[in-house]
Enzyme design. Structure first.
Site, PDB file in Angstrom:
ATOM      1  N   GLU A  28      51.383 -40.390-109.067  1.00  0.00           N
ATOM      2  CA  GLU A  28      52.739 -40.592-109.342  1.00  0.00           C
ATOM      3  C   GLU A  28      53.100 -39.082-109.938  1.00  0.00           C
ATOM      4  OE1 GLU A  28      53.640 -41.244-113.574  1.00  0.00           O
ATOM      5  OE2 GLU A  28      51.792 -42.187-113.897  1.00  0.00           O
ATOM      6  N   LYS A  89      63.462 -40.118-114.876  1.00  0.00           N
ATOM      7  CA  LYS A  89      62.197 -40.846-114.723  1.00  0.00           C
ATOM      8  C   LYS A  89      62.488 -42.249-113.988  1.00  0.00           C
ATOM      9  CE  LYS A  89      59.209 -43.410-118.047  1.00  0.00           C
ATOM     10  NZ  LYS A  89      59.377 -43.811-119.690  1.00  0.00           N
ATOM     11  N   ASP A 141      60.588 -54.520-125.539  1.00  0.00           N
ATOM     12  CA  ASP A 141      60.200 -53.487-124.749  1.00  0.00           C
ATOM     13  C   ASP A 141      58.809 -53.645-123.859  1.00  0.00           C
ATOM     14  OD1 ASP A 141      59.693 -50.854-123.393  1.00  0.00           O
ATOM     15  OD2 ASP A 141      60.001 -49.696-125.243  1.00  0.00           O
ATOM     16  N   SER A 143      57.144 -52.843-120.197  1.00  0.00           N
ATOM     17  CA  SER A 143      57.444 -51.813-118.861  1.00  0.00           C
ATOM     18  C   SER A 143      57.655 -52.549-117.537  1.00  0.00           C
ATOM     19  CB  SER A 143      56.210 -50.919-118.968  1.00  0.00           C
ATOM     20  OG  SER A 143      56.286 -50.351-117.592  1.00  0.00           O
ATOM     21  N   LYS A 162      47.593 -47.550-122.519  1.00  0.00           N
ATOM     22  CA  LYS A 162      47.519 -46.789-123.580  1.00  0.00           C
ATOM     23  C   LYS A 162      47.317 -47.576-124.788  1.00  0.00           C
ATOM     24  CE  LYS A 162      50.627 -45.164-121.640  1.00  0.00           C
ATOM     25  NZ  LYS A 162      52.057 -44.704-121.378  1.00  0.00           N
TER      26      LYS A 162
HETATM   27  N1  PSU Z   1      50.703 -42.782-119.263  1.00  0.00           N
HETATM   28  C1  PSU Z   1      50.635 -41.317-119.461  1.00  0.00           C
HETATM   29  N2  PSU Z   1      51.588 -40.636-118.919  1.00  0.00           N
HETATM   30  C2  PSU Z   1      52.700 -40.983-118.624  1.00  0.00           C
HETATM   31  C3  PSU Z   1      52.823 -42.280-118.239  1.00  0.00           C
HETATM   32  C4  PSU Z   1      52.061 -43.174-118.555  1.00  0.00           C
HETATM   33  O1  PSU Z   1      49.375 -41.133-119.991  1.00  0.00           O
HETATM   34  O2  PSU Z   1      53.526 -39.984-118.160  1.00  0.00           O
HETATM   35  C5  PSU Z   1      54.095 -42.768-117.607  1.00  0.00           C
HETATM   36  C6  PSU Z   1      53.817 -43.526-116.318  1.00  0.00           C
HETATM   37  O3  PSU Z   1      54.524 -42.967-115.025  1.00  0.00           O
HETATM   38  C7  PSU Z   1      54.138 -45.022-116.643  1.00  0.00           C
HETATM   39  C8  PSU Z   1      55.357 -44.809-117.332  1.00  0.00           C
HETATM   40  O4  PSU Z   1      54.552 -45.633-115.316  1.00  0.00           O
HETATM   41  O5  PSU Z   1      54.877 -43.498-118.422  1.00  0.00           O
HETATM   42  C9  PSU Z   1      55.649 -46.042-118.284  1.00  0.00           C
HETATM   43  O6  PSU Z   1      56.894 -45.763-118.928  1.00  0.00           O
HETATM   44  P1  PSU Z   1      57.665 -47.143-119.442  1.00  0.00           P
HETATM   45  O7  PSU Z   1      56.725 -47.386-120.703  1.00  0.00           O
HETATM   46  O8  PSU Z   1      58.805 -46.416-119.881  1.00  0.00           O
HETATM   47  O9  PSU Z   1      57.826 -48.028-118.491  1.00  0.00           O
HETATM   48 MN    MN Z   2      60.170 -49.528-121.959  1.00  0.00          MN
END
Ligand code: PSU
Ligand code: MN
Length: 308
Positions: A28, A89, A141, A143, A162
């Site tokens: 990614e 993003k 929220d 993902s 995480k």
């Molecule tokens: N974890 C990391 N670094 C990142 C991400 C996750 O350590 O950059 C990124 C990944 O691309 C993941 C995104 O798909 O964050 C998720 O964002 P959101 O929670 O807004 O869906």
């Molecule tokens: Mn989100």
């Protein structure tokens, strides 16, 4: 040229590997644009690619450049992405918007899975996936990464969700969506900076071959969707749970006070944790991505052996 091909730019190395059925690992680009500061983002992207090559696979970093879906970036493209400002993003909701309107965008786990499937790449290495955020019962929220797993046939190797996320709720949503969550040589769900958590992982596997056989079986049975491999960070780079917990708490509090919302939540928390940990969270993040690239490569190599 079919209509999909008009939107794709596949690098020569990746095109050759896909034609030959050789192992390819997708990567990614949000981790480059929104996950790590310059120049560590670029150094990491290059080191991850080199690691994949050294294990006998071809890396395919994915990003949207001027509306084209690039599968495999040239060095100068990686360099400019690593310093670019104003990069979108992208997830499932806005991938087509970026393509239609000629934008630059990095791909999250969800958008990278989509692009990988478009060209037939079945293994993808990342750091951490998005999940259910703490307080989701108020904020909603969750993902879009999670629902992507329900529909897109890619094996994603990560170091667990995480620990800024609600791990229990994240696992519940994955289960509801019928997504296999496999602990690699681990009985508990790794939590990104730490090797383990108090939550048992639903399935444990101990080798890349087992994971490849599982993927082949799913295909034979006609089962759609992604698979999540949770690969613990190497012991020497782990941050103790008690240390990371207070940093997370502080970062979450700060996000709350500032009213950070939507797409900014994850990048904000990552950069705040970098500050609060004096850079230690970044070192761990880099090592776990390298570790995931190694396992993803091994899985891609085993998948090729099974297919021949
Ligand atoms: N974890 C990391 N670094 C990142 C991400 C996750 O350590 O950059 C990124 C990944 O691309 C993941 C995104 O798909 O964050 C998720 O964002 P959101 O929670 O807004 O869906
Ligand atoms: Mn989100």
């Amino acid at each position: 040229m079919n209509s999909l091909d008009n939107h794709l730019v596949i690098s020569a190395a990746v095109a050759h590997a896909l034609d030959a059925g050789d192992p390819v690992v997708a990567l990614e680009s949000t981790i480059i644009t929104h996950g790590m500061p310059h120049p560590r983002n670029l150094e990491t992207a290059l080191a991850v690619e080199a690691e994949i090559v050294s294990r006998g696979a071809i890396p395919a970093t994915i990003a949207i450049l001027e509306g084209k879906i690039h599968i495999g970036l040239e060095r100068h493209e990686l360099e400019s992405l690593a310093v670019a400002k104003e990069v979108l993003k992208l997830s499932r909701a806005d991938l087509a918007y970026a393509v239609a309107c000629g934008k630059n965008g990095s791909t999250t786990v969800a958008a990278t899975m989509m692009a990988a499937q478009m060209v037939g790449i079945s293994v993808f290495a990342t750091g951490g996936i998005g999940g259910v955020h703490m307080g989701a019962e108020e904020s909603f929220d969750i993902s879009a990464d999670l629902s992507e797993f329900a529909r897109t046939n890619v094996i994603v190797v990560c170091a667990g969700p995480k620990a800024i996320l609600d791990l229990n709720k994240t696992l519940e949503v994955l289960e509801t969506n019928g997504i296999p969550v496999i602990g690699y040589q681990s009985d508990t769900l790794p939590a990104f900076w730490t090797r383990s958590s108090s939550i048992n992982v639903p399935i444990r596997m101990n080798s890349a071959l087992e994971i490849a056989r599982h993927a082949a079986t799913r295909q034979q049975l006609g089962i759609d969707g992604g698979t999540l491999i949770a690969n613990p960070v190497p012991r020497e780079f782990e941050i103790p749970g008690s240390v990371i917990a207070s940093i997370i708490e502080q970062a979450l509090n700060d996000a709350d006070k500032l009213g950070v919302s939507g797409k900014e939540v994850t990048p904000y928390l990552l950069s705040r944790m970098l500050e609060l940990s004096d850079g230690k969270s970044l070192e761990t993040n880099i090592e776990l991505v390298l570790n995931n690239a190694r396992l993803a490569s091994d899985i891609a190599v085993e998948l090729k052996k099974l297919a021949t």
